[in-house]
Motif scaffolding. Structure first.
Motif, PDB file in Angstrom:
ATOM      1  N   ILE A   1       0.853  -1.192   0.000  1.00 11.19           N
ATOM      2  CA  ILE A   1       0.000   0.000   0.000  1.00 11.19           C
ATOM      3  C   ILE A   1       0.891   1.244   0.000  1.00 11.19           C
ATOM      4  N   SER A   2       0.333   2.357  -0.463  1.00  7.50           N
ATOM      5  CA  SER A   2       1.026   3.638  -0.371  1.00  7.50           C
ATOM      6  C   SER A   2       0.231   4.526   0.583  1.00  7.50           C
ATOM      7  N   ASP A   3       0.681   5.752   0.765  1.00  9.34           N
ATOM      8  CA  ASP A   3      -0.023   6.637   1.702  1.00  9.34           C
ATOM      9  C   ASP A   3      -1.471   6.881   1.268  1.00  9.34           C
ATOM     10  N   ALA A   4      -1.693   6.940  -0.043  1.00 13.60           N
ATOM     11  CA  ALA A   4      -3.040   7.174  -0.572  1.00 13.60           C
ATOM     12  C   ALA A   4      -3.061   6.788  -2.042  1.00 13.60           C
ATOM     13  N   GLY A   5      -4.184   6.224  -2.481  1.00 13.27           N
ATOM     14  CA  GLY A   5      -4.327   5.872  -3.887  1.00 13.27           C
ATOM     15  C   GLY A   5      -3.713   4.525  -4.228  1.00 13.27           C
ATOM     16  N   THR A   6      -3.429   4.336  -5.512  1.00 15.84           N
ATOM     17  CA  THR A   6      -2.910   3.068  -6.014  1.00 15.84           C
ATOM     18  C   THR A   6      -1.387   3.094  -6.078  1.00 15.84           C
ATOM     19  N   PRO A   7      -0.706   2.165  -5.407  1.00 14.75           N
ATOM     20  CA  PRO A   7       0.757   2.108  -5.486  1.00 14.75           C
ATOM     21  C   PRO A   7       1.226   2.006  -6.933  1.00 14.75           C
ATOM     22  N   GLY A   8       2.341   2.656  -7.232  1.00 12.32           N
ATOM     23  CA  GLY A   8       2.883   2.628  -8.586  1.00 12.32           C
ATOM     24  C   GLY A   8       2.486   3.835  -9.412  1.00 12.32           C
ATOM     25  N   ILE A   9       1.390   4.497  -9.033  1.00 14.40           N
ATOM     26  CA  ILE A   9       0.954   5.701  -9.745  1.00 14.40           C
ATOM     27  C   ILE A   9       1.520   6.906  -9.004  1.00 14.40           C
ATOM     28  N   SER A  10       2.693   7.382  -9.442  1.00 15.13           N
ATOM     29  CA  SER A  10       3.419   8.464  -8.768  1.00 15.13           C
ATOM     30  C   SER A  10       3.718   8.124  -7.310  1.00 15.13           C
ATOM     31  N   ASP A  11       3.828   6.847  -7.017  1.00 14.15           N
ATOM     32  CA  ASP A  11       4.140   6.336  -5.682  1.00 14.15           C
ATOM     33  C   ASP A  11       5.022   5.105  -5.843  1.00 14.15           C
ATOM     34  N   PRO A  12       5.704   4.670  -4.778  1.00 17.96           N
ATOM     35  CA  PRO A  12       6.507   3.449  -4.867  1.00 17.96           C
ATOM     36  C   PRO A  12       5.644   2.262  -5.273  1.00 17.96           C
ATOM     37  N   GLY A  13       6.236   1.331  -5.989  1.00 18.90           N
ATOM     38  CA  GLY A  13       5.503   0.135  -6.395  1.00 18.90           C
ATOM     39  C   GLY A  13       6.052  -0.500  -7.655  1.00 18.90           C
ATOM     40  N   PHE A  14       6.427   0.329  -8.624  1.00 20.62           N
ATOM     41  CA  PHE A  14       6.872  -0.205  -9.917  1.00 20.62           C
ATOM     42  C   PHE A  14       8.060  -1.153  -9.768  1.00 20.62           C
ATOM     43  N   PHE A  15       9.065  -0.749  -9.004  1.00 20.95           N
ATOM     44  CA  PHE A  15      10.285  -1.544  -8.904  1.00 20.95           C
ATOM     45  C   PHE A  15       9.996  -2.924  -8.316  1.00 20.95           C
ATOM     46  N   LEU A  16       9.200  -2.967  -7.234  1.00 18.13           N
ATOM     47  CA  LEU A  16       8.882  -4.242  -6.605  1.00 18.13           C
ATOM     48  C   LEU A  16       8.065  -5.126  -7.540  1.00 18.13           C
ATOM     49  N   VAL A  17       7.093  -4.545  -8.220  1.00 21.17           N
ATOM     50  CA  VAL A  17       6.277  -5.317  -9.167  1.00 21.17           C
ATOM     51  C   VAL A  17       7.166  -5.906 -10.258  1.00 21.17           C
ATOM     52  N   ARG A  18       8.065  -5.099 -10.782  1.00 24.22           N
ATOM     53  CA  ARG A  18       8.959  -5.584 -11.837  1.00 24.22           C
ATOM     54  C   ARG A  18       9.810  -6.758 -11.351  1.00 24.22           C
TER      55      ARG A  18
END
Length: 234
Positions: free
Chosen positions: A80-97
């Motif tokens: 999760i991120s602070d708000a919204g969907t992770p990866g959208i201008s928030d951390p997430g892309f690197f882990l998903v990749r």
């Protein structure tokens, strides 16, 4: 092998949390949070008593390998991120990749993302659009804006309230002061507001009324037709 769940959280109103998101956070073996203090409030609100681990843009390259090992060992992990969907201008892309590279299943739950309601509420065409997120603060900012001058799709930016006037001025300079736009702030919160008008009108408005809260700027695409070649062959 476990599953990596990407779980959106509310951008404002706690009621925007989905039932599935609550269930996944309760069932996960580990919850990765951008800010454990912020996410701790969310989890407490929904009586989610799960182990939290910090995962943000400053440590994600270091923590992702360990998270992938947990997933390969059979643990289910929710991000999760602070708000919204992770990866959208928030951390997430690197882990998903990294998870995808390791053959781990990634499931992204549908849910809150700030730019979608801002786009739909803008009154501008939303059948085709491009999402630019946050522009660089300094180096490369002007060139990015200039590259979008002839973009025909509706354009979406995220911006800090402290820089939104600067952004509107820069857009007006490059796109033209009469380009239509909308500034949406505090989405899904008590003081949600959408202000619509030309870029020059919006600049004047926010110079007079100090912008506060999270900001999404939606700008009409360039729909001016190319000037016809009037050269005549004699």
């Amino acid at each position: 092998m476990g599953t990596l769940y990407i779980v959106p959280t509310p951008v404002g109103n706690m009621e925007d949390m989905t039932l599935r998101a609550i269930r996944m956070l309760k069932e996960a073996d580990l919850v990765l949070a951008e800010d454990t203090r912020t996410s701790g409030i969310l989890l407490k609100h929904f009586d989610i008593r799960n182990h939290l681990m910090s995962h943000h843009k400053f440590n994600e390259h270091g923590t992702s390998a360990a998270v992938v090992e947990r997933l390969l060992a059979g643990q289910n992990v929710a991000l999760i991120s602070d708000a919204g969907t992770p990866g959208i201008s928030d951390p997430g892309f690197f882990l998903v990749r990294e998870a995808v590279k390791a053959g781990i299943e990634v499931q992204t739950l549908p849910g809150a993302t700030a730019f979608v309601p801002a786009l739909v509420s803008s009154g501008l065409p939303c059948d085709r659009f491009c999402f630019e997120g946050f522009l660089p603060q300094k180096k490369g900012r002007q060139s990015r804006i200039e590259a979008l001058r002839d973009e025909q799709r509706t354009i979406i930016f995220y911006e800090s309230p402290y820089r939104v006037v600067k952004l509107l001025e820069q857009l007006a300079q490059v796109f033209g002061s009469e380009r239509q736009a909308s500034v949406c702030r505090e989405i899904s919160k008590v003081h949600e507001e959408s202000v619509r008008g030309t870029l020059s009108e919006l600049t004047a408005h926010f110079k007079e009324h100090e912008p506060k809260g999270e900001i999404v700027v939606v700008v009409a695409g360039n729909n001016e037709k190319e000037p016809k070649d009037k050269t005549q062959i004699i």
